[in-house]
Scaffold this active site. Structure first.
Site, PDB file in Angstrom:
ATOM      1  N   HIS A   1       4.085   7.347   3.894  1.00  0.00           N
ATOM      2  CA  HIS A   1       4.991   6.142   3.514  1.00  0.00           C
ATOM      3  C   HIS A   1       4.723   5.012   2.464  1.00  0.00           C
ATOM      4  O   HIS A   1       3.390   5.204   1.860  1.00  0.00           O
ATOM      5  CB  HIS A   1       4.927   5.252   4.912  1.00  0.00           C
ATOM      6  CG  HIS A   1       3.970   4.413   5.360  1.00  0.00           C
ATOM      7  ND1 HIS A   1       2.668   5.022   5.983  1.00  0.00           N
ATOM      8  CD2 HIS A   1       3.551   3.313   5.043  1.00  0.00           C
ATOM      9  CE1 HIS A   1       1.777   4.130   6.260  1.00  0.00           C
ATOM     10  NE2 HIS A   1       2.131   2.928   5.717  1.00  0.00           N
TER      11      HIS A   1
ATOM     12  N   GLN B   1      -4.058   3.690   1.261  1.00  0.00           N
ATOM     13  CA  GLN B   1      -4.593   4.051   2.701  1.00  0.00           C
ATOM     14  C   GLN B   1      -4.442   5.377   3.256  1.00  0.00           C
ATOM     15  O   GLN B   1      -3.581   5.842   3.031  1.00  0.00           O
ATOM     16  CB  GLN B   1      -3.358   3.119   3.517  1.00  0.00           C
ATOM     17  CG  GLN B   1      -3.489   3.072   5.106  1.00  0.00           C
ATOM     18  CD  GLN B   1      -2.192   2.593   5.783  1.00  0.00           C
ATOM     19  OE1 GLN B   1      -1.235   3.105   5.535  1.00  0.00           O
ATOM     20  NE2 GLN B   1      -2.603   1.596   6.655  1.00  0.00           N
TER      21      GLN B   1
ATOM     22  N   HIS C   1       0.745  -1.218   0.055  1.00  0.00           N
ATOM     23  CA  HIS C   1       0.262   0.029  -0.150  1.00  0.00           C
ATOM     24  C   HIS C   1       0.821   1.356   0.127  1.00  0.00           C
ATOM     25  O   HIS C   1       2.214   1.207   0.317  1.00  0.00           O
ATOM     26  CB  HIS C   1      -0.859  -0.015   1.467  1.00  0.00           C
ATOM     27  CG  HIS C   1      -0.408   0.086   2.481  1.00  0.00           C
ATOM     28  ND1 HIS C   1      -0.325  -0.967   3.349  1.00  0.00           N
ATOM     29  CD2 HIS C   1       0.093   1.198   3.255  1.00  0.00           C
ATOM     30  CE1 HIS C   1       0.497  -0.803   4.308  1.00  0.00           C
ATOM     31  NE2 HIS C   1       0.558   0.745   4.519  1.00  0.00           N
TER      32      HIS C   1
END
Lengths: 135, 135
Positions: A80, A56, A9
């Site tokens: 991230h 996400q 993700h």
């Protein structure tokens, strides 16, 4: 030998989670498939499926949390990237052999029955990297 | 209706492309599969396969290029995320209907025989989004 099998993700820090979910739905046509409040990480997350990967969205539960501090310093944006690996313990061993600084020295439970560990951005060219092993 | 079918790639800006390629190879065990110099974008890129997606390392050919300016302002790190869509023209139409600001109003040729278009980060919560349609 552990293999990197997918971008699990991309984690995106947002100021207003509800507004961001609606924006992703309307603009990119994606549908939220999981919402989870992770109190000990100070975050509420919403996952959208993107084929074999996830988008996400991360909202901070308070300013004094990792994502809250990221938002204060950087504003909203990519927080991230997570790589899916077949054997997280073996990947962490390999990173240690290469003198990579780890945030999580030992894997811990993530959402979706996963094991996860974060790698320090100082050792990955400014990129906060998460490793994910599916359950 | 266009569908978002994958995270096509994550684009990562690096200071030293050769050193970064070697670091990714040694730490994450990934192998470079394509290297391309895109002179009109001022960038040299190296792609690694990550399952159905790619990790894209981006080196600037000069400071006065988009990636060069990103590196000067932010330092190395995640530069953009690219989503694979089935019909890029239809996705761009949908974004226009939602008043999203586009960088590329019309798709252009990317590497790997793709059509690509960038979406302005101001309209996507600080995230530079690229759309990719495979050839």
């Amino acid at each position: 030998m552990s293999s990197l099998t997918a971008i699990d993700h991309v984690g995106i820090a947002v100021d207003d989670l509800e507004a961001a979910v609606e924006h992703y739905r309307r603009t990119l046509g994606v549908k939220p498939i999981l919402r989870e409040r992770v109190a000990d990480q100070g975050v509420e997350e919403v996952l959208f499926a993107a084929g074999n990967s996830y988008i996400q969205l991360l909202g901070a539960l308070a300013p004094d949390t990792p994502v809250g501090r990221f938002l204060t310093t950087n504003g909203p944006g990519i927080h991230h990237v997570a790589y899916r690996v077949t054997d997280i313990a073996s990947t962490l061993d390999q990173l240690r052999r290469e003198q990579v600084r780890l945030i999580d020295d030992v894997p811990r439970r993530g959402s979706r029955n996963t094991l996860i560990a974060f790698v320090h951005p100082k050792s990955m060219g400014g990129v906060l990297v998460e490793l994910v092993q599916e359950g």
